[in-house]
Structures are given as structure tokens and as C-alpha cells.
Design a protein around this motif. Structure first.
Motif, PDB file in Angstrom:
ATOM      1  N   LEU A  37       2.382 -26.349  19.582  1.00 52.02           N
ATOM      2  CA  LEU A  37       1.805 -27.140  18.501  1.00 52.02           C
ATOM      3  C   LEU A  37       1.476 -28.519  19.045  1.00 52.02           C
ATOM      4  N   VAL A  38       0.265 -28.967  18.805  1.00 56.42           N
ATOM      5  CA  VAL A  38      -0.163 -30.271  19.299  1.00 56.42           C
ATOM      6  C   VAL A  38      -0.754 -31.068  18.150  1.00 56.42           C
ATOM      7  N   GLU A  39      -0.116 -32.207  17.854  1.00 56.94           N
ATOM      8  CA  GLU A  39      -0.591 -33.064  16.782  1.00 56.94           C
ATOM      9  C   GLU A  39      -1.577 -34.097  17.309  1.00 56.94           C
ATOM     10  N   SER A  40      -2.409 -34.577  16.400  1.00 50.50           N
ATOM     11  CA  SER A  40      -3.341 -35.665  16.710  1.00 50.50           C
ATOM     12  C   SER A  40      -3.682 -36.388  15.418  1.00 50.50           C
ATOM     13  N   GLY A  41      -4.302 -37.548  15.566  1.00 51.94           N
ATOM     14  CA  GLY A  41      -4.769 -38.274  14.391  1.00 51.94           C
ATOM     15  C   GLY A  41      -3.940 -39.461  13.995  1.00 51.94           C
ATOM     16  N   GLY A  42      -2.830 -39.686  14.667  1.00 52.15           N
ATOM     17  CA  GLY A  42      -2.005 -40.835  14.334  1.00 52.15           C
ATOM     18  C   GLY A  42      -2.602 -42.113  14.904  1.00 52.15           C
ATOM     19  N   GLY A  43      -1.920 -43.202  14.659  1.00 55.78           N
ATOM     20  CA  GLY A  43      -2.382 -44.493  15.164  1.00 55.78           C
ATOM     21  C   GLY A  43      -2.030 -45.601  14.207  1.00 55.78           C
ATOM     22  N   LEU A  44      -2.742 -46.702  14.345  1.00 61.13           N
ATOM     23  CA  LEU A  44      -2.518 -47.866  13.491  1.00 61.13           C
ATOM     24  C   LEU A  44      -3.437 -47.806  12.287  1.00 61.13           C
ATOM     25  N   ALA A  45      -2.874 -48.016  11.119  1.00 60.54           N
ATOM     26  CA  ALA A  45      -3.667 -47.985   9.884  1.00 60.54           C
ATOM     27  C   ALA A  45      -3.206 -49.118   8.977  1.00 60.54           C
ATOM     28  N   GLN A  46      -4.089 -49.523   8.096  1.00 56.71           N
ATOM     29  CA  GLN A  46      -3.783 -50.628   7.198  1.00 56.71           C
ATOM     30  C   GLN A  46      -3.192 -50.132   5.892  1.00 56.71           C
ATOM     31  N   PRO A  47      -2.370 -50.939   5.265  1.00 56.74           N
ATOM     32  CA  PRO A  47      -1.869 -50.574   3.937  1.00 56.74           C
ATOM     33  C   PRO A  47      -3.039 -50.304   2.989  1.00 56.74           C
ATOM     34  N   GLY A  48      -2.901 -49.253   2.207  1.00 58.39           N
ATOM     35  CA  GLY A  48      -3.964 -48.865   1.288  1.00 58.39           C
ATOM     36  C   GLY A  48      -4.998 -47.950   1.901  1.00 58.39           C
ATOM     37  N   GLY A  49      -4.942 -47.795   3.197  1.00 54.76           N
ATOM     38  CA  GLY A  49      -5.896 -46.932   3.884  1.00 54.76           C
ATOM     39  C   GLY A  49      -5.453 -45.474   3.887  1.00 54.76           C
TER      40      GLY A  49
END
Length: 116
Positions: free
Chosen positions: A4-16
Motif C-alpha cells: 500500500l502506497v499513500e500519496s497526497g499529503g503535505g502542507l495545507a491551510q486551515p479551512g482548505g
């Protein structure tokens, strides 16, 4: 061998929003259960959401499930987690999992950091 390989994480802003993806490889049966856990700093790993092969969804009681959406594409062997209206407390490592024939498989995790 199941991977299983995850992707799509990172830095995001509140409300995003963020959309996490998990790609499964190996011998995968569409009847299995797949889902997501998360682990915040200093806290235990907790269930976020799960989905069966038939599409039955379950969300953790402690979470506001209207902010989370889980889906899967059996043909592509993928499971997704959409998180809307992000909050600081959503900061965590998100782990994809799969339960199949009595075994549980885990991905390596993807970090989601909510910060302004």
C-alpha cells in the motif's frame, strides 16, 4: 505480496482541503475492507474511516464525518480520503490499511500538516 502506497499529503491551510490516495498492489480482492487511520504527534493511532468492497462506509465516532469522505475504485485498486474544512488538529500522519483474509496490511503513511 500486498503493498500500500499513500500519496497526497503535505502542507495545507486551515479551512482548505486535501485528498489522500492509496494505491494497492499485489493480490487484491475487491471484497476486502480498506480505510484510513491517523496518528497525531503524541497521540495513539485512531481510525478515521473505512469502506468495504460493497461500498459500506464507516467513520470514527469522534470525528465530524461530514468533513471526511472515503471512496474506492476497485478497478484501479485505489482508496481515497477527502478531508474538507481542515483544522489544525487534523495534522497527523495518515495511514492507509487493508484487511484481507484475516490479515491487515499498512502503508508507510503520508504526513498532513495544517498550518497558516
Amino acid at each position: 505480496q500486498v503493498q500500500l502506497v499513500e500519496s497526497g499529503g503535505g502542507l495545507a491551510q486551515p479551512g482548505g482541503s486535501v485528498r489522500l490516495s492509496c494505491a494497492a498492489s499485489g493480490t487484491i480482492f475487491s471484497t476486502n475492507e480498506m480505510g484510513w487511520y491517523r496518528q497525531a504527534p503524541g497521540k495513539e493511532r485512531e481510525l478515521v474511516a473505512s469502506i468495504t468492497g460493497a461500498g459500506t462506509r464507516r467513520f470514527a465516532d469522534s470525528l465530524e464525518d461530514h468533513r471526511f469522505a472515503i471512496s474506492r475504485d476497485n478497478g484501479k485498486k485505489m482508496v481515497y480520503l477527502q478531508i474538507n474544512t481542515l483544522k489544525y488538529e487534523d495534522t497527523a500522519v495518515y495511514y492507509c490499511y487493508m484487511k484481507q483474509f484475516g490479515r491487515t496490511y499498512w502503508g508507510q503513511g503520508t504526513q498532513v500538516t495544517v498550518s497558516s
